[in-house]
Write an enzyme that holds these catalytic residues in place. Structure first.
Site, mmCIF file in Angstrom:
data_model
loop_
_atom_site.group_PDB
_atom_site.id
_atom_site.type_symbol
_atom_site.label_atom_id
_atom_site.label_comp_id
_atom_site.label_asym_id
_atom_site.label_seq_id
_atom_site.Cartn_x
_atom_site.Cartn_y
_atom_site.Cartn_z
ATOM 1 N N ASP A 6 -6.238 35.827 -18.398
ATOM 2 C CA ASP A 6 -5.997 34.746 -19.356
ATOM 3 C C ASP A 6 -5.765 35.394 -20.717
ATOM 4 O OD1 ASP A 6 -6.035 32.516 -21.024
ATOM 5 O OD2 ASP A 6 -8.224 32.304 -20.934
ATOM 6 N N THR A 10 -6.378 36.432 -29.417
ATOM 7 C CA THR A 10 -7.290 37.491 -29.841
ATOM 8 C C THR A 10 -7.771 38.332 -28.674
ATOM 9 O OG1 THR A 10 -8.054 36.067 -31.649
ATOM 10 C CG2 THR A 10 -9.408 37.983 -31.113
ATOM 11 N N THR A 12 -7.991 38.954 -24.244
ATOM 12 C CA THR A 12 -7.532 38.706 -22.880
ATOM 13 C C THR A 12 -8.761 38.649 -21.993
ATOM 14 O OG1 THR A 12 -5.383 39.787 -23.159
ATOM 15 C CG2 THR A 12 -6.246 39.647 -20.923
ATOM 16 N N GLY A 99 0.411 24.719 -23.620
ATOM 17 C CA GLY A 99 -0.161 26.049 -23.426
ATOM 18 C C GLY A 99 -0.641 26.218 -21.995
ATOM 19 N N ASP A 101 -2.907 28.030 -20.716
ATOM 20 C CA ASP A 101 -4.367 28.036 -20.599
ATOM 21 C C ASP A 101 -4.908 26.616 -20.547
ATOM 22 O OD1 ASP A 101 -3.475 27.733 -23.258
ATOM 23 O OD2 ASP A 101 -5.336 28.536 -24.087
ATOM 24 N N ARG A 102 -4.233 25.695 -21.225
ATOM 25 C CA ARG A 102 -4.655 24.296 -21.207
ATOM 26 C C ARG A 102 -4.369 23.665 -19.843
ATOM 27 N NH1 ARG A 102 -2.765 21.374 -26.567
ATOM 28 N NH2 ARG A 102 -4.511 20.030 -25.972
ATOM 29 N N ASP A 121 -12.403 22.999 -25.224
ATOM 30 C CA ASP A 121 -12.356 24.461 -25.204
ATOM 31 C C ASP A 121 -12.590 24.992 -26.614
ATOM 32 O OD1 ASP A 121 -11.788 27.167 -24.911
ATOM 33 O OD2 ASP A 121 -10.121 26.833 -23.539
ATOM 34 N N THR A 124 -10.152 30.037 -30.313
ATOM 35 C CA THR A 124 -9.621 30.223 -31.659
ATOM 36 C C THR A 124 -9.356 28.867 -32.296
ATOM 37 O OG1 THR A 124 -8.607 32.307 -30.972
ATOM 38 C CG2 THR A 124 -7.803 31.315 -33.007
ATOM 39 N N THR A 176 -25.966 28.545 -49.672
ATOM 40 C CA THR A 176 -24.533 28.467 -49.388
ATOM 41 C C THR A 176 -24.267 28.687 -47.904
ATOM 42 O OG1 THR A 176 -24.004 29.262 -51.603
ATOM 43 C CG2 THR A 176 -22.273 29.428 -49.938
#
Length: 250
Positions: A6, A10, A12, A99, A101-102, A121, A124, A176
């Site tokens: 997959d 960023t 695999t 996509g 992956d989707r 999911d 990223t 913060t």
């Protein structure tokens, strides 16, 4: 043993599967461009005999070297696209833009949770993939990922720090960092709750199984009782199911 790839922006994600995914890890997607990916995958596979492979990729430049690597294995291989999808239909105006992956997520959700069902999911981006009551991929939702949001705040402001995303119980930050964590954790949980309710209403169903996957799935699911299951290997399972659906008659 099936080898599953997959390829994300960023990382695999790698998987080995028999009747289910039994091992997984990840490498950097940039390793496809520096010659490191092949040796790393060889090490991951070890002495396991690879009898088949399935691939999905959202990085076209990485797809070619991945296909070249898989070809050397000499085993049946399938790349997931809207055209090769099996086991779930598509109810979407332009399937080629989805996509892969989707699609893998939708395929696995359909197999494990039935129809309708939803995948959230946490990658990223935070994506929702919807399988409707007819068992078809019906579309979804895309929002910025948690890490992308907090990193953007750090990079675009002078005083906001880079933070590590973690659980926070308070909703009134006393620093913060704490204030940013509240925005990320509780803010995104609120976003997910609202969107799931909107999806349920649009589908006009009372029962809507929701499965979470991706890096922050376990963390986020702690405060979201409407998430029925967390499956870190869901996308890889979708690739495994695709291979089975494609070659089961062979």
């Amino acid at each position: 043993m099936l080898l599953l790839l997959d390829i994300g922006n960023t990382h695999t994600h790698l998987g080995l599967a028999g009747r289910k995914v039994v091992r997984q890890t990840e490498i950097s997607t940039r390793d496809w461009f520096n010659g490191k990916a092949g040796p790393l995958i060889d090490c991951f596979c070890g002495t396991k005999k690879i009898t088949g492979a399935a691939l999905c990729s959202v990085v076209p430049k990485a797809t070619k070297p991945a296909e070249k690597y898989l070809k050397k294995l000499g085993a049946p291989c399938i790349e997931l696209t809207a055209r090769t999808l099996r086991g779930v239909g598509i109810d979407y105006p332009n399937p080629a833009t989805i996509g892969p992956d989707r699609l893998a997520n939708a395929l696995a959700a359909r197999r494990f949770f039935g129809a309708p069902s939803v995948v959230v999911d946490f990658g990223t981006a935070v994506t929702f993939d919807v399988v409707n009551a007819d068992g078809n991929y019906a579309g979804g939702i895309i929002a910025p990922g948690l890490a992308a949001m907090t990193t953007y705040l750090h990079e675009k402001t002078a005083l906001l720090p880079k933070i590590e995303i973690r659980e926070t119980k308070t909703v009134i930050g006393k620093s913060t960092t704490e204030a940013m964590l509240v925005g990320a954790i509780h803010g995104y949980r609120g976003l997910i709750r609202e969107l799931i309710e909107k999806v349920r209403a649009e589908l006009r169903v009372d029962n809507l199984p929701v499965v979470a996957t991706g890096g922050y799935a376990k963390l986020m699911a702690r405060g979201l009782p409407m998430i029925d299951a967390v499956m870190p290997a869901l996308t890889l399972e979708g690739l495994r199911i695709l291979w089975e659906e494609t070659f089961k008659e062979g």
